[in-house]
Design a protein around this motif. Structure first.
Motif, PDB file in Angstrom:
ATOM      1  N   GLU A 152      -2.085 -10.916  -6.256  1.00 33.46           N
ATOM      2  CA  GLU A 152      -2.763 -10.758  -4.963  1.00 33.46           C
ATOM      3  C   GLU A 152      -3.215 -12.118  -4.427  1.00 33.46           C
ATOM      4  OE1 GLU A 152      -3.314  -7.824  -3.111  1.00 33.46           O
ATOM      5  OE2 GLU A 152      -1.920  -6.998  -4.582  1.00 33.46           O
ATOM      6  N   ASP A 153      -3.499 -13.035  -5.350  1.00 35.44           N
ATOM      7  CA  ASP A 153      -4.020 -14.351  -4.956  1.00 35.44           C
ATOM      8  C   ASP A 153      -2.951 -15.314  -4.443  1.00 35.44           C
ATOM      9  OD1 ASP A 153      -7.038 -14.293  -5.863  1.00 35.44           O
ATOM     10  OD2 ASP A 153      -5.865 -13.281  -7.398  1.00 35.44           O
ATOM     11  N   VAL A 155      -2.055 -12.254  -0.507  1.00 37.71           N
ATOM     12  CA  VAL A 155      -3.003 -12.108   0.612  1.00 37.71           C
ATOM     13  C   VAL A 155      -3.294 -13.470   1.282  1.00 37.71           C
ATOM     14  CG1 VAL A 155      -5.242 -11.169   1.321  1.00 37.71           C
ATOM     15  CG2 VAL A 155      -4.002 -10.089  -0.575  1.00 37.71           C
ATOM     16  N   ARG A 164     -11.051 -13.404 -13.525  1.00 30.09           N
ATOM     17  CA  ARG A 164     -11.286 -11.955 -13.653  1.00 30.09           C
ATOM     18  C   ARG A 164     -10.133 -11.230 -14.351  1.00 30.09           C
ATOM     19  NH1 ARG A 164     -10.617  -8.809  -7.841  1.00 30.09           N
ATOM     20  NH2 ARG A 164      -8.604  -9.675  -7.253  1.00 30.09           N
ATOM     21  N   ASP A 206       0.851  -1.194   0.000  1.00 34.50           N
ATOM     22  CA  ASP A 206       0.000   0.000   0.000  1.00 34.50           C
ATOM     23  C   ASP A 206       0.890   1.249   0.000  1.00 34.50           C
ATOM     24  OD1 ASP A 206      -2.606  -1.239   0.169  1.00 34.50           O
ATOM     25  OD2 ASP A 206      -2.075  -1.811   2.210  1.00 34.50           O
ATOM     26  N   ARG A 209      -2.484  -3.937  -9.320  1.00 33.05           N
ATOM     27  CA  ARG A 209      -2.652  -5.227  -8.642  1.00 33.05           C
ATOM     28  C   ARG A 209      -3.106  -6.236  -9.705  1.00 33.05           C
ATOM     29  NH1 ARG A 209      -2.409  -4.309  -2.981  1.00 33.05           N
ATOM     30  NH2 ARG A 209      -3.071  -2.219  -2.387  1.00 33.05           N
ATOM     31  N   PHE A 260      -7.586  -4.264  -9.444  1.00 32.75           N
ATOM     32  CA  PHE A 260      -8.188  -5.444  -8.839  1.00 32.75           C
ATOM     33  C   PHE A 260      -8.285  -5.274  -7.336  1.00 32.75           C
ATOM     34  CE2 PHE A 260      -6.400  -6.740 -12.889  1.00 32.75           C
ATOM     35  CZ  PHE A 260      -7.502  -7.360 -13.470  1.00 32.75           C
ATOM     36  N   LYS A 261      -9.514  -5.339  -6.852  1.00 37.15           N
ATOM     37  CA  LYS A 261      -9.794  -5.159  -5.420  1.00 37.15           C
ATOM     38  C   LYS A 261     -10.072  -6.520  -4.791  1.00 37.15           C
ATOM     39  CE  LYS A 261     -10.011  -0.691  -6.303  1.00 37.15           C
ATOM     40  NZ  LYS A 261      -8.939   0.210  -5.894  1.00 37.15           N
ATOM     41  N   VAL A 262     -10.527  -6.516  -3.540  1.00 35.33           N
ATOM     42  CA  VAL A 262     -10.949  -7.766  -2.914  1.00 35.33           C
ATOM     43  C   VAL A 262     -12.000  -8.383  -3.838  1.00 35.33           C
ATOM     44  CG1 VAL A 262     -12.072  -8.778  -0.900  1.00 35.33           C
ATOM     45  CG2 VAL A 262     -10.522  -6.847  -0.606  1.00 35.33           C
ATOM     46  N   PRO A 263     -11.855  -9.660  -4.212  1.00 33.59           N
ATOM     47  CA  PRO A 263     -12.778 -10.242  -5.194  1.00 33.59           C
ATOM     48  C   PRO A 263     -14.240 -10.162  -4.741  1.00 33.59           C
ATOM     49  CG  PRO A 263     -10.917 -11.706  -4.791  1.00 33.59           C
ATOM     50  CD  PRO A 263     -10.814 -10.602  -3.797  1.00 33.59           C
ATOM     51  N   GLN A 318      -7.807  -1.120   5.586  1.00 31.34           N
ATOM     52  CA  GLN A 318      -6.841  -2.172   5.257  1.00 31.34           C
ATOM     53  C   GLN A 318      -5.394  -1.691   5.348  1.00 31.34           C
ATOM     54  OE1 GLN A 318      -9.540  -3.178   2.867  1.00 31.34           O
ATOM     55  NE2 GLN A 318      -9.022  -5.273   2.297  1.00 31.34           N
TER      56      GLN A 318
END
Ligand code: AMP
Ligand code: MG
Length: 268
Positions: free
Chosen positions: A128-129, A132, A108, A68, A124, A93-96, A197
């Motif tokens: 991220e997958d 996180v 996506r 961030d 992003r 790309f945010k939180v799915p 966050q």
């Protein structure tokens, strides 16, 4: 200076982020000295984007990752400023969402891969997958390792289909992140950017750095290499990213495609 060579993580090499100085500015003294270079590269990017569209057999995908406040938004705003909106698409790309998380994690992102003739920028991405869930222990290590392989296959498939991929890790120091978060709190114009966050995830700084080291090391291939960009100085980050995008487009052997009609037969 060959920025591409200098900041590229060599495939097969281990990544120790501690060895990459986030304050590095090569031989540049300050923003003023770098300004001319950035302006020239942004202008060149405009010409190259025109060529990419005229070639229309290939696409460029730029992936931006970083903690961030690392400067993903700022990089897009500054470096891509000369790009025509008709040939450049940015996706963040945010939180799915529920729909997204009911599909495989690449679903996506695949939809946002640029078509031939276009530049696509990911703010992003599928990384991220593997970050996180790793930091928060949401999926098993075995699954994470499977995902690294799936990412490598996915990126290879894209590259075999004419998509050149460059991936940037915007490397900031923990103290610089603190400064930037404080600035967001202090400056009323920046407050909208603070998310709960940001503060929560900062507590996992070390785990994120580790997760980045694994992911970047495991998913660093000849067809989709990572560049570790010193990003404590925003002006340097901009010239490094711009230069590497320009150098990559220059190497794509773009050529204006022949017209679809026989020009000699046209009578006006
Ligand atoms: P921002 O980029 O500042 O708008 O923040 C987006 C947030 O969404 C960050 O906290 C990301 O870590 C989070 N995010 C993006 N993609 C994923 C994902 N696949 N899984 C979990 N969190 C994600
Ligand atoms: Mg944010």
């Amino acid at each position: 200076m060959n920025f591409k060579k200098h900041f590229r993580l060599i495939p097969g090499d281990r990544l120790r982020l501690a060895k990459w100085d986030p304050t590095d500015t090569l031989d540049f003294k300050d923003k003023e000295e770098a300004q001319g270079l950035l302006e020239r590269d942004i202008k060149r990017l405009d010409e190259l984007q025109y060529l990419l569209a005229a070639d229309s057999r290939q696409a460029l995908l730029v992936i931006l990752q970083g903690m961030d406040t690392a400067g993903k938004d700022g990089t897009i705003r500054h470096v891509m400023s000369a790009c025509s909106p008709q040939g450049c698409q940015a996706s963040s790309f945010k939180v799915p969402s529920l729909e997204e998380s009911n599909h495989d994690f690449l679903w996506r992102v695949h939809q946002r891969v640029p078509p031939n003739g276009w530049i696509g920028i990911f703010n992003r991405s599928h990384y991220e997958d593997v970050l996180v869930p790793k930091v928060h222990g949401l999926v098993s290590d075995k699954q994470i390792k499977e995902r690294y392989k799936q990412i490598n296959h996915f990126e290879k498939m894209l590259s075999q289909n004419g998509v050149t991929i460059i991936k940037f890790f915007l490397n900031i120091s923990k103290s610089e992140q603190k400064k930037r978060l404080e600035e967001r709190i202090r400056d009323p114009r920046k407050r909208w950017k603070i998310s709960p966050q940001d503060v929560l995830e900062r507590k996992f700084w070390h785990s994120y750095r580790k997760a980045y080291e694994y992911a970047l090391e495991k998913c660093n291939t000849e067809e989709a290499p990572w560049y570790i960009i010193p990003s404590d100085h925003k002006w340097f980050r901009n010239i490094a990213v711009a230069k590497i995008i320009v150098q990559t487009l220059e190497q794509m052997k773009l050529r204006i495609r022949p017209p679809e009609v026989d020009i000699s037969k046209i009578r006006l």
